[in-house]
Design an enzyme around this catalytic site. Structure first.
Site, PDB file in Angstrom:
ATOM      1  N   PRO A   2       0.892  -1.238  -0.122  1.00  0.00           N
ATOM      2  CG  PRO A   2       0.215  -0.771   2.287  1.00  0.00           C
ATOM      3  CD  PRO A   2       0.900  -2.065   1.439  1.00  0.00           C
ATOM      4  CD  GLU A   3       5.023   1.963  -2.928  1.00  0.00           C
ATOM      5  OE1 GLU A   3       5.107   2.674  -3.463  1.00  0.00           O
ATOM      6  OE2 GLU A   3       5.664   1.277  -3.071  1.00  0.00           O
ATOM      7  CE  LYS A  61       5.077   5.612   1.129  1.00  0.00           C
ATOM      8  NZ  LYS A  61       5.860   5.455   0.901  1.00  0.00           N
ATOM      9  CG  HIS A  99      -2.428 -11.914   9.553  1.00  0.00           C
ATOM     10  ND1 HIS A  99      -2.751 -12.547   8.572  1.00  0.00           N
ATOM     11  CD2 HIS A  99      -1.729 -12.169  10.073  1.00  0.00           C
ATOM     12  CE1 HIS A  99      -1.741 -13.762   8.890  1.00  0.00           C
ATOM     13  NE2 HIS A  99      -0.671 -13.325   9.926  1.00  0.00           N
ATOM     14  NE  ARG A 284      13.265  -1.544   1.824  1.00  0.00           N
ATOM     15  CZ  ARG A 284      13.386  -0.084   3.283  1.00  0.00           C
ATOM     16  NH1 ARG A 284      14.316   1.413   3.017  1.00  0.00           N
ATOM     17  NH2 ARG A 284      12.828  -0.345   3.966  1.00  0.00           N
TER      18      ARG A 284
END
Length: 299
Positions: A2-3, A61, A99, A284
């Site tokens: 989710p951006e 975001k 979750h 990353r």
DNA sequence: ACCGGTCCCTGTTAGC
DNA sequence: TGCTAACAGGGACCGG
């Protein structure tokens, strides 16, 4: 992940489905879900129960639902795996998934679920603080205020109140690498690792370019191209995703069809055919075209 | 004030 | 086949 485009898709879904609803009960589970609330989960429950949801707002975001008194809001950050799901009234009574982090029961029998596998996301009910420039705090409301934890978050590239020229100038004043600057939410918000790489590819810039070496036209170009990627992703998200469902596993049609370099090591650059390279970046990865985006010389 | 490194977390996957 | 390690990611936080 989710951006900005995914969070905006969620915001628009919330605006369609939960505005005007009153929260009748709140269930918060897991020790991390309310970790940003000083009073913990009980405080979130206390501040939320009985309130009416009046607007769905987003900056970068961060997404929040304004509550019926104009002095606080339910703030949500989805982290890297969070989802907000609307359960329609009288939907099948499935057991809660492992979750499920929170459930808001609403007065029409529907429910709003916060689901998060990797627990980087959170909920909070913070106070609102005025925006310094007096302009609306985010997309979805004219209120010139934002939740306190969002006060230090810059406007995003799709914000109508964003001053693009001032941002380009601020970008060039930084003394860092351009990709680091794009990911700095206090400079410009909403851009994550995926869209930073895609915007840099479109602008034909290597992410390691020092920001203070960017010519004005280059600074403007990388911002324009990154904004274009966000808009294209948002358009795709609007068509290929379910109303409130964003697939956090990245299996959407848009990712399959439109990404030029991200996650495509060894595959041909769509512009010149050179195999895409992957480089380590801040624990990353960065993906780029070796030919279209030559690495800058070390200064 | 700004900048960069570290840590938080867990399901999946690559490699031995 | 079974184990371990790497990896994915945003942002709060801290030290320089």
């Amino acid at each position: 992940m989710p951006e900005l485009p995914e969070v905006e898709t969620v915001r628009a879904g919330l605006a369609r489905h939960v505005l005007g609803r009153t929260v009748t009960a709140v269930d918060v589970r897991g020790p991390r879900t309310a970790r940003r609330q000083a009073g913990g989960a009980a405080d979130v429950v206390g501040r939320l129960t009985g309130r009416t949801l009046t607007a769905a707002v987003r900056r970068g975001k961060f997404c929040w639902l304004l509550l019926d008194e104009p002095d606080d809001a339910l703030l949500v950050h989805l982290g890297m795996s969070g989802q907000l799901r609307v359960r329609p009234p009288a939907s099948p009574d499935e057991p809660p998934g492992t979750h499920l982090r929170a459930r808001l029961s609403l007065d029409d029998g529907s429910a709003l679920d916060f689901v998060d596998q990797r627990t980087f996301g959170y909920l909070a009910v913070p106070e609102l603080v005025p925006t310094p420039d007096g302009a609306p705090g985010g997309l979805g409301s004219d209120l010139a205020a934002v939740p306190a934890p969002v006060a230090h978050i810059a406007r995003d590239l799709l914000d109508p109140a964003l001053d693009r020229a001032a941002l380009a100038a601020a970008l060039r004043r930084r003394r860092t690498q351009v990709k680091r600057a794009l990911l700095d939410q206090t400079l410009v918000s909403g851009v994550g690792n995926i869209y930073a790489d895609e915007g840099l590819w479109r602008a034909r810039l290597h992410g390691a370019r020092p920001t203070d070496s960017l010519r004005p036209v280059e600074a403007a170009r990388v911002l324009d191209e990154t904004a274009a990627v966000l808009r294209a992703a948002l358009a795709a998200g609007g068509t290929s995703f379910d109303a409130l469902y964003v697939d956090v596993d990245g299996g959407s049609g848009w990712f399959e069809r439109e990404l030029a370099v991200y996650g495509r090591e060894g595959l041909p650059c769509p512009r010149c055919g050179t195999p895409v390279r992957r480089e380590a970046f801040a624990n990353r990865s960065s993906y780029s075209c070796p030919r279209c985006q030559p690495r800058p010389r070390v200064r």
